[in-house]
Scaffold this motif. Structure first.
Motif, PDB file in Angstrom:
ATOM      1  N   SER A  34       0.814  -1.213   0.000  1.00 47.55           N
ATOM      2  CA  SER A  34       0.000   0.000   0.000  1.00 47.55           C
ATOM      3  C   SER A  34       0.852   1.269   0.000  1.00 47.55           C
ATOM      4  N   MET A  35       2.039   1.212   0.593  1.00 43.91           N
ATOM      5  CA  MET A  35       2.924   2.382   0.552  1.00 43.91           C
ATOM      6  C   MET A  35       3.412   2.624  -0.875  1.00 43.91           C
ATOM      7  N   CYS A  36       3.677   1.553  -1.616  1.00 41.93           N
ATOM      8  CA  CYS A  36       4.060   1.675  -3.027  1.00 41.93           C
ATOM      9  C   CYS A  36       2.924   2.330  -3.794  1.00 41.93           C
ATOM     10  N   LYS A  37       1.718   1.834  -3.558  1.00 41.92           N
ATOM     11  CA  LYS A  37       0.524   2.355  -4.231  1.00 41.92           C
ATOM     12  C   LYS A  37       0.391   3.851  -3.992  1.00 41.92           C
ATOM     13  N   TYR A  85      10.380   2.267  -9.268  1.00 37.45           N
ATOM     14  CA  TYR A  85       9.654   1.049  -9.643  1.00 37.45           C
ATOM     15  C   TYR A  85       9.801   0.777 -11.139  1.00 37.45           C
ATOM     16  N   ASP A  86       9.732  -0.513 -11.510  1.00 36.65           N
ATOM     17  CA  ASP A  86       9.690  -0.865 -12.921  1.00 36.65           C
ATOM     18  C   ASP A  86       8.353  -0.396 -13.493  1.00 36.65           C
ATOM     19  N   CYS A 103      10.434  -2.939   2.554  1.00 35.61           N
ATOM     20  CA  CYS A 103       9.247  -3.693   2.137  1.00 35.61           C
ATOM     21  C   CYS A 103       8.773  -3.296   0.743  1.00 35.61           C
ATOM     22  N   CYS A 104       9.170  -2.139   0.262  1.00 35.30           N
ATOM     23  CA  CYS A 104       8.746  -1.637  -1.051  1.00 35.30           C
ATOM     24  C   CYS A 104       9.728  -2.005  -2.163  1.00 35.30           C
ATOM     25  N   GLN A 105      10.834  -2.604  -1.798  1.00 36.52           N
ATOM     26  CA  GLN A 105      11.810  -2.951  -2.822  1.00 36.52           C
ATOM     27  C   GLN A 105      11.402  -4.209  -3.539  1.00 36.52           C
ATOM     28  N   LYS A 106      11.810  -4.322  -4.786  1.00 32.22           N
ATOM     29  CA  LYS A 106      11.376  -5.378  -5.694  1.00 32.22           C
ATOM     30  C   LYS A 106      11.584  -6.774  -5.108  1.00 32.22           C
ATOM     31  N   SER A 107      12.628  -6.966  -4.338  1.00 36.41           N
ATOM     32  CA  SER A 107      12.923  -8.273  -3.769  1.00 36.41           C
ATOM     33  C   SER A 107      12.087  -8.577  -2.523  1.00 36.41           C
TER      34      SER A 107
END
Length: 113
Positions: A34-37, A85-86, A103-107
């Motif tokens: 949700s933080m990414c969003k 982000y990609d 937590c927002c990193q791709k891995s």
């Protein structure tokens, strides 16, 4: 004379409606929570020409409604990539990505917040 004025008014309304017809694009992202969003939607919302943004975390696809005269799909992808982000075939900016919460990193395992 009134008929000509009326026809002219309808033509102008039609022209402006057509000229401002928004485009819609769907872009696959590497968002995980949700933080990414929130981060992606906020960044795109402040991009010139963007009218509406919605990131679906289930499929990681952001839907952007925009004015094609003011921005482009490539520019929108660049904004997402610069956020860390990609964006479809555009790779994330590594510096921005490394500054994201872990937590927002791709891995990330995709923990929900």
């Amino acid at each position: 004379m009134k008929k000509i004025a009326l026809i002219w008014a309808f033509l102008m309304i039609g022209f402006y409606t057509f000229a401002d017809n928004p485009a819609i694009v769907k872009i696959k992202t590497s968002a995980v929570c949700s933080m990414c969003k929130e981060r992606i939607e906020k960044k795109l919302a402040f991009t010139k020409g963007v009218k509406d943004v919605n990131l679906n975390l289930e499929d990681k696809v952001v839907t952007v409604t925009y004015n094609a005269k003011k921005t482009s799909v490539d520019a929108l992808k660049k904004v997402i990539a610069e956020t860390g982000y990609d964006a479809d075939d555009v790779q994330k900016d590594e510096t921005s990505h490394s500054k994201l919460p872990s937590c927002c990193q791709k891995s990330s395992t995709g923990m929900k917040h």
